[in-house]
Design an enzyme around this catalytic site. Structure first.
Site, PDB file in Angstrom:
ATOM      1  N   LYS A  16       0.756  -1.303  -0.029  1.00  0.00           N
ATOM      2  CA  LYS A  16      -0.046   0.023   0.024  1.00  0.00           C
ATOM      3  C   LYS A  16       0.843   1.096   0.043  1.00  0.00           C
ATOM      4  O   LYS A  16       1.763   1.476   0.841  1.00  0.00           O
ATOM      5  CB  LYS A  16      -1.119  -0.065   1.107  1.00  0.00           C
ATOM      6  CG  LYS A  16      -2.061   1.038   1.203  1.00  0.00           C
ATOM      7  CD  LYS A  16      -3.370   0.630   0.433  1.00  0.00           C
ATOM      8  CE  LYS A  16      -4.184   1.872   0.585  1.00  0.00           C
ATOM      9  NZ  LYS A  16      -4.882   1.651   1.926  1.00  0.00           N
ATOM     10  N   HIS A  17       0.898   1.885  -0.705  1.00  0.00           N
ATOM     11  CA  HIS A  17       1.746   3.228  -1.106  1.00  0.00           C
ATOM     12  C   HIS A  17       2.997   3.096  -1.143  1.00  0.00           C
ATOM     13  O   HIS A  17       3.640   3.711  -0.450  1.00  0.00           O
ATOM     14  CB  HIS A  17       0.966   4.459   0.132  1.00  0.00           C
ATOM     15  CG  HIS A  17      -0.118   4.840  -0.106  1.00  0.00           C
ATOM     16  ND1 HIS A  17      -0.795   5.379  -1.284  1.00  0.00           N
ATOM     17  CD2 HIS A  17      -1.261   4.852   0.640  1.00  0.00           C
ATOM     18  CE1 HIS A  17      -2.146   5.817  -1.196  1.00  0.00           C
ATOM     19  NE2 HIS A  17      -2.573   5.272   0.269  1.00  0.00           N
TER      20      HIS A  17
ATOM     21  N   ASN B 257      12.651   5.781   6.703  1.00  0.00           N
ATOM     22  CA  ASN B 257      13.486   5.117   7.552  1.00  0.00           C
ATOM     23  C   ASN B 257      12.375   3.891   7.979  1.00  0.00           C
ATOM     24  O   ASN B 257      11.035   4.327   7.994  1.00  0.00           O
ATOM     25  CB  ASN B 257      13.922   5.653   9.053  1.00  0.00           C
ATOM     26  CG  ASN B 257      14.924   6.570   8.890  1.00  0.00           C
ATOM     27  OD1 ASN B 257      15.914   6.455   8.112  1.00  0.00           O
ATOM     28  ND2 ASN B 257      14.641   7.727   9.535  1.00  0.00           N
TER      29      ASN B 257
ATOM     30  N   HIS C 275      14.200   4.324  -1.158  1.00  0.00           N
ATOM     31  CA  HIS C 275      13.606   5.776  -1.442  1.00  0.00           C
ATOM     32  C   HIS C 275      12.897   5.699  -3.067  1.00  0.00           C
ATOM     33  O   HIS C 275      13.645   4.846  -3.688  1.00  0.00           O
ATOM     34  CB  HIS C 275      14.419   6.708  -1.304  1.00  0.00           C
ATOM     35  CG  HIS C 275      14.839   7.092   0.266  1.00  0.00           C
ATOM     36  ND1 HIS C 275      14.109   7.323   1.158  1.00  0.00           N
ATOM     37  CD2 HIS C 275      16.115   6.621   0.612  1.00  0.00           C
ATOM     38  CE1 HIS C 275      14.763   7.469   2.341  1.00  0.00           C
ATOM     39  NE2 HIS C 275      15.961   7.213   1.970  1.00  0.00           N
TER      40      HIS C 275
END
Length: 369
Positions: free
Chosen positions: A47-48, A213, A369
């Site tokens: 999710k996301h 993180n 990221h």
């Protein structure tokens, strides 16, 4: 793709969008790596662009089946991939609402039936049984996204990303996570059990595809609490620990014994369980429960959680302070994996030693990221 080559996947149904593909391709990498590292089918609920959970295909204990709302699924025990997804979806149902499914193995009919009755956006898998595909193509009146990935596809070594018209490139994170990473035990207690080693690998691979993180709690071959995308590592730990606590509490007899009125959906039941465990009053409870819910006070919850042990905690980068371990102890953590490299490593190790934990320094940072 750079170079104009053929795409490594085919869209079998629906119209997946930009974020869908980010979830799909990250999810596929996660589950295929878990399968390669641990030898069992794996599933993830994304999710996301972060996993809410990832799990191996182990049969669920009866209490966990009920907590995951899959105790009525016929043939579940005979389908490792269905067991994996039932675990992943059932870990943090609030966050998995509208998820993207990733499977390491062929999607069978049992797995498709679980997915068909949940709020979900799409699925990626290397293959689909014909009956499973029929079930999935009916979901959302044909709009459910079904993506088949080429399981033999190997990406380029260099990854590129464009931000504000500027293209950045870096070496793809192709670190292989396995038991060879777990040899540097830095605590006095060096008894790293086989099950804990499996949980460490599960947690570390999950973190490899979680927005940094990030911190992950794992137990019995599944991620039971993921804290993603926080600026402070202690906030990651608190978030992941709170989710792990809820996973344990959902299996408490008082929660499993809640009597709901007929006709309530799984999502509605889950929301009420969340309110119940948060200690929030449910006004007009007779509209939702067939019987008044029993009191489940904070002291009783803490007593229950204090009896839990054997949980594994992993971090994508070093713990800068021992407060992370202190918080982890409250959620039953006995094993810790992190890269090491902080100027306060000795302080963190000493906190682990205080509680008799096993800590491994992997030497590999897993920022994503």
């Amino acid at each position: 793709m750079s170079g104009g080559g053929e795409l490594p996947f085919a869209v079998l149904s629906g119209r997946p969008g930009y974020i869908n593909f980010l979830d799909a391709l990250n999810g596929w990498q996660l589950v295929s790596e878990m399968k390669a590292a641990l030898g069992l089918p794996a599933a993830a609920s994304f999710k996301h662009v972060s996993p809410t959970s990832a799990a191996l295909g182990r049969v669920l204990p009866e209490r966990l089946k009920k907590a995951c709302f899959v105790d009525d699924i016929e043939g579940l025990d005979g389908s490792p991939v269905a067991c994996a997804y039932a675990r992943a979806r059932g870990t943090d149902r609030m966050s998995s609402f509208g998820d993207w499914v990733a499977l390491s193995d062929e999607c069978d009919e049992v797995t498709a039936k679980i997915i068909s009755r949940e709020v979900s956006d799409g699925i990626i898998a290397p293959a689909f049984e014909s009956k499973a595909l029929e079930v999935l193509k009916r979901k959302k009146n044909g709009a459910y996204a079904v993506v088949q990935i080429d399981k033999d596809y190997a990406p380029e070594k260099t990854e590129r990303k464009q931000v504000f018209g500027v293209t950045f490139e870096q070496k793809r994170n192709d670190a292989v996570i396995g038991k060879n990473m777990l040899g540097n035990i830095v605590t006095k207690n060096k008894n790293l059990t086989e099950s804990a080693a499996t949980d460490m690998i599960t947690a570390l691979i999950t973190l490899k595809y979680t927005q940094s993180n990030s911190v992950c709690f794992a137990f019995d071959g599944q991620a039971i609490g993921v804290g993603a995308g926080q600026q402070s590592r202690i906030h990651c730990t608190r978030l992941a620990a709170s989710k792990a606590d809820l996973w344990h509490l959902r299996q408490h007899e008082k929660v499993l014994g809640l009597k709901f009125v007929k006709g309530m959906t799984r999502s509605e039941k889950n929301n009420l369980i969340d309110l119940y465990l948060a200690g929030e009053a449910v006004s007009g409870w007779k509209n939702f429960f067939a019987e008044k819910p029993p009191v489940f006070g904070q002291e009783e919850k803490l007593e229950y959680l204090n009896g839990i042990s054997g949980v594994t905690l992993a971090s994508d980068a070093f713990f800068p302070f021992g407060d992370n371990v202190e918080r982890a102890k409250q959620s039953g953590v006995s094993f810790v994996a992190e890269p090491g490299g902080s100027v306060r490593d000795d302080d963190v190790i000493s906190v682990c030693d205080k509680y008799g934990m096993v800590m491994v320094f992997t030497g590999v940072r897993l920022f994503h990221h």
